[in-house]
Scaffold this motif. Sequence first.
Motif, PDB file in Angstrom:
ATOM      1  N   UNK A  44      -0.639  20.712 -12.349  1.00 59.70           N
ATOM      2  CA  UNK A  44      -1.298  19.525 -12.070  1.00 59.70           C
ATOM      3  C   UNK A  44      -0.976  18.802 -10.718  1.00 59.70           C
ATOM      4  N   UNK A  57       6.411   9.671 -14.475  1.00 62.58           N
ATOM      5  CA  UNK A  57       6.435  10.894 -15.305  1.00 62.58           C
ATOM      6  C   UNK A  57       6.783  12.007 -14.041  1.00 62.58           C
ATOM      7  N   UNK A 114      -2.081   3.174 -14.730  1.00 64.64           N
ATOM      8  CA  UNK A 114      -2.174   4.755 -14.422  1.00 64.64           C
ATOM      9  C   UNK A 114      -1.452   5.466 -13.482  1.00 64.64           C
ATOM     10  N   UNK A 158       2.318   5.293 -14.415  1.00 74.24           N
ATOM     11  CA  UNK A 158       2.128   6.392 -15.452  1.00 74.24           C
ATOM     12  C   UNK A 158       2.578   7.831 -14.587  1.00 74.24           C
ATOM     13  N   UNK A 159       1.674   7.950 -13.663  1.00 76.15           N
ATOM     14  CA  UNK A 159       1.898   9.254 -12.802  1.00 76.15           C
ATOM     15  C   UNK A 159       3.229   9.166 -12.401  1.00 76.15           C
ATOM     16  N   UNK A 194      -3.143   9.032 -18.730  1.00 72.71           N
ATOM     17  CA  UNK A 194      -2.867   9.681 -17.297  1.00 72.71           C
ATOM     18  C   UNK A 194      -3.098  11.065 -17.403  1.00 72.71           C
ATOM     19  N   UNK A 195      -2.729  11.836 -16.264  1.00 72.18           N
ATOM     20  CA  UNK A 195      -3.573  13.175 -16.144  1.00 72.18           C
ATOM     21  C   UNK A 195      -2.643  14.064 -17.217  1.00 72.18           C
ATOM     22  N   UNK A 196      -1.356  13.775 -17.620  1.00 69.15           N
ATOM     23  CA  UNK A 196      -0.900  14.730 -18.529  1.00 69.15           C
ATOM     24  C   UNK A 196      -1.344  14.558 -19.926  1.00 69.15           C
ATOM     25  N   UNK A 197      -1.709  13.343 -20.263  1.00 62.95           N
ATOM     26  CA  UNK A 197      -2.031  13.089 -21.642  1.00 62.95           C
ATOM     27  C   UNK A 197      -3.278  13.588 -21.668  1.00 62.95           C
ATOM     28  N   UNK A 239      -4.724  16.248 -20.111  1.00 61.75           N
ATOM     29  CA  UNK A 239      -4.709  17.634 -20.097  1.00 61.75           C
ATOM     30  C   UNK A 239      -4.435  18.208 -21.685  1.00 61.75           C
TER      31      UNK A 239
END
Lengths: 134, 128
Positions: free
Chosen positions: A101, A49, A42, A45-46, B63-66, B68
Motif C-alpha cells: 500500500x 498507521x 481518514x 488514520x493513514x 482507511x486503506x488498511x481496513x 484492504x
Amino acid sequence: MSGAVTRIPVANEAQVAQAILEARLVGQRTGLDPAAVARLSTAVSELVRNILKYAKRGELRLGRCERGRLYGVEAQAFDRGPGIADIAAALADHYSTGGTLGLGLPGVKRMVDEFEIESAPGQGTTVTVRMWKR
Amino acid sequence: MIDDATRAHGIPLQLSRGRVIASIQLELTEPVLIRFRQDLLEFVRVHAATGVVVDLNGVEILDSEEFVALTRTLAMVRLLGAETVLAGMRPGVVACLVELGIDTDDTLAALDVDAAIDLLHDLDEARR
C-alpha cells in the motif's frame, strides 16, 4: 496551531482508534462539514498507521488553526522513527517501502487542504495537515 | 435470523434466502476484522450461502488498511463459492478510498442493501 492542543500518544492499535476518534471530534467541534470531517479523519488514520508501521511510536497533535479570517483544524503526526530519505519519491504515487500500500502520502495530500512534511533519515518524520472551514 | 454467536462482540450476520447480510455498525479495528473474517467464512459454509452483502452505511471512516482487510475477506468468501457485494458506502468514504488510490476493480458495490440483493440476483441469472 493556536489554543489548546490535544496530544494523543500512538504506539498501539487502540491509540490509533483513539487518534481517529479525536480527529473526528475536533473536526466536528470546529464546524467542518461532514465530508471534510471524513477526509480529516481518514488522513489522520493513514498518518497514525504510518507511525505504528514505520516508527513504532509517536504522537498525534490536534488543534485549531487560524489564518486571517480562515480557521480550521490542524493535525500533526510526529515521530522519531527512521525518517524518509527521498520525500519526493514518497509523495509520488506507487511508492512503497513496507507492504504494497505504500505510505499513502500522495492520497493523504490529495485529501486535505494543506499538507506539509518534514523528514530526514534518522531524524523522524513530522506531517502536518490542515482543513479549513468553508 | 441472527446468529447469537456474532451478536455479543462481532458484526451481526443475517441469513435471508441464501444470502448473508452483514451490517457493519462499529469501528473496523483489527480485532473486529479478524473476528468478522472467521465468523463470516464459517457462516457462509454452514448455511451454504450463495451471496454476501456487506452493509457499510454505518461506517463513517474507512482507511486503506481496513478496506484492504475487508476486501481480502470478501475474496476468501468468493473462493468458498459465494458472490460478494459492498452496499451503502457513504460519499465521504468512497471519496477517500479513491483519493488514496486503492484498487477497487475487483469490488462489486451497490447503493444500498436492496440494490445489492438485486445485483446478486442478476449475477445468478447471468450465470444460468
